[in-house]
Design an enzyme around this catalytic site. Structure first.
Site, short mmCIF file in Angstrom:
data_model
loop_
_atom_site.label_atom_id
_atom_site.label_comp_id
_atom_site.label_asym_id
_atom_site.label_seq_id
_atom_site.Cartn_x
_atom_site.Cartn_y
_atom_site.Cartn_z
N ASN A 195 0.86 -1.18 0.00
CA ASN A 195 0.00 0.00 0.00
C ASN A 195 0.90 1.23 0.00
O ASN A 195 1.48 1.57 1.02
CB ASN A 195 -0.90 -0.04 1.24
CG ASN A 195 -1.76 1.21 1.36
OD1 ASN A 195 -1.81 2.04 0.45
ND2 ASN A 195 -2.44 1.35 2.50
N LYS A 226 0.12 4.26 -0.25
CA LYS A 226 -0.50 5.44 0.37
C LYS A 226 -0.27 6.67 -0.51
O LYS A 226 -0.27 6.55 -1.73
CB LYS A 226 0.00 5.61 1.81
CG LYS A 226 -0.19 4.31 2.62
CD LYS A 226 0.04 4.46 4.09
CE LYS A 226 -0.15 3.10 4.78
NZ LYS A 226 -0.04 3.16 6.23
N HIS A 267 -9.29 1.08 5.01
CA HIS A 267 -8.02 1.27 5.70
C HIS A 267 -8.26 2.18 6.92
O HIS A 267 -9.08 3.10 6.86
CB HIS A 267 -6.99 1.90 4.76
CG HIS A 267 -5.61 1.85 5.34
ND1 HIS A 267 -5.19 2.76 6.27
CD2 HIS A 267 -4.60 0.97 5.15
CE1 HIS A 267 -3.95 2.44 6.64
NE2 HIS A 267 -3.57 1.37 5.97
N GLU A 318 -6.70 4.58 7.99
CA GLU A 318 -6.53 6.02 7.70
C GLU A 318 -7.80 6.59 7.06
O GLU A 318 -8.14 7.75 7.28
CB GLU A 318 -5.30 6.22 6.80
CG GLU A 318 -4.01 6.01 7.59
CD GLU A 318 -2.88 5.36 6.82
OE1 GLU A 318 -2.87 5.42 5.59
OE2 GLU A 318 -1.99 4.78 7.48
N GLU A 356 -5.17 -5.03 10.47
CA GLU A 356 -4.14 -4.02 10.70
C GLU A 356 -4.43 -3.32 12.02
O GLU A 356 -5.23 -2.37 12.06
CB GLU A 356 -4.13 -2.99 9.58
CG GLU A 356 -3.84 -3.56 8.21
CD GLU A 356 -3.28 -2.50 7.26
OE1 GLU A 356 -2.14 -2.66 6.85
OE2 GLU A 356 -3.98 -1.51 6.98
N GLY A 390 2.67 2.16 10.88
CA GLY A 390 3.62 3.27 10.76
C GLY A 390 4.33 3.63 12.06
O GLY A 390 4.96 4.67 12.15
N SER A 397 3.60 -2.21 10.40
CA SER A 397 5.05 -2.33 10.61
C SER A 397 5.58 -3.72 10.26
O SER A 397 6.54 -4.20 10.88
CB SER A 397 5.42 -1.94 12.05
OG SER A 397 5.05 -0.59 12.30
#
Ligand code: 13P
Length: 251
Positions: A9, A11, A96, A98, A168, A174, A214
């Site tokens: 991904n 992003k 996701h 985010e 996730e 991250g 991660s």
């Protein structure tokens, strides 16, 4: 047969030229690696999907990172599932964290997106995962179960079979703080059991469940060795071809 997958991904990273370059590097490395045990997917920005698709061969698939929750019409700035389908894009990441956190995408919105993706022949990579406070309070399995039930349990077994689930944990994305393979395996096994309770064990055995957060070239092997972890959804480490390929070949 359950399929294994490593998906990158990207992003909101890379210029068009950089994205094409990275796609070519990934493609060359996949070719050089010979027979792989997993499917390889890369997810650039909408704007770059067509060019990146042209830069890779048959062994690398391309995914969008999102799609609209409406079919078509006056939704300025949105990209529909039908548009992705018409551009030959096979996968779309939906839900996701985010998108959930920064753009207020609820389970109900994400269910609509998944519905439109499936109706247009796209394969959703549907993301779920708890926040740190939910993990600390011990409620993480309930959170994950709710996200699956509300987002995905409206589909028939046939439709559900086209969906890839990505677990996730938000606290691992991250942050450099990956879930341990025990923590990830616990949730993956729980997800598979939740699917089995709804659709039966044959569907559950076949569903691909990716881990994301991660995941990198150093920890992928241990994570992928767990029985219910069928690959990874990779953020930062997918932006460097060498790292990404070391994750792909960790199977
Ligand atoms: P990182 O691998 O950078 O933690 O990101 C994971 C992710 O969000 C993939 O979708």
């Amino acid at each position: 047969m359950r399929k294994y997958m490593v998906a990158g991904n990207w992003k909101m990273n890379k210029s068009l030229a950089e994205g094409i370059q990275l796609a070519k590097e990934v493609d060359a490395a996949v070719e050089a690696a010979g027979k792989l045990l997993c499917e390889v997917v890369i997810a650039p920005a909408f704007l770059h999907l067509s060019e990146v698709s042209k830069a890779v061969g048959a062994k690398v698939s391309v995914s969008a990172q999102n799609c609209a929750a409406e079919a078509s019409g006056a939704y300025t700035g949105e990209v529909s599932a039908a548009m992705l389908q018409s551009a030959g894009i096979p996968y779309v990441i939906i839900g996701h964290s985010e998108r959930r956190t920064y753009y207020g995408e609820t389970d109900a919105i994400l269910a609509k997106k998944a519905e439109l993706a499936l109706a247009n022949g796209l394969k959703p990579i549907f993301c779920i995962g708890e926040e740190l406070s939910q993990r600390d309070s011990g409620k993480y399995l309930d959170v994950v179960k709710g996200q699956i039930e509300n987002g995905l349990f409206r589909f028939s077994a046939d439709e559900f079979s086209k969906i890839v689930i990505a677990y996730e944990p938000v606290w691992a994305i991250g942050t450099g703080r990956t879930a341990t393979s025990e923590q990830a395996q616990e949730v993956h096994a729980f997800i598979r059991k939740t699917v089995a309770d709804k659709y039966g064990s044959a569907v559950a055995d076949n569903v691909t469940i990716l881990y994301g957060g991660s995941c990198n070239e150093n920890n992928a092997k241990e994570l992928f060795a767990r029985p219910d972890i069928d690959g990874g959804l990779i953020g930062g480490a997918s932006l460097v071809a060498d790292k990404f390929i070391r994750i792909v070949t960790a199977f």
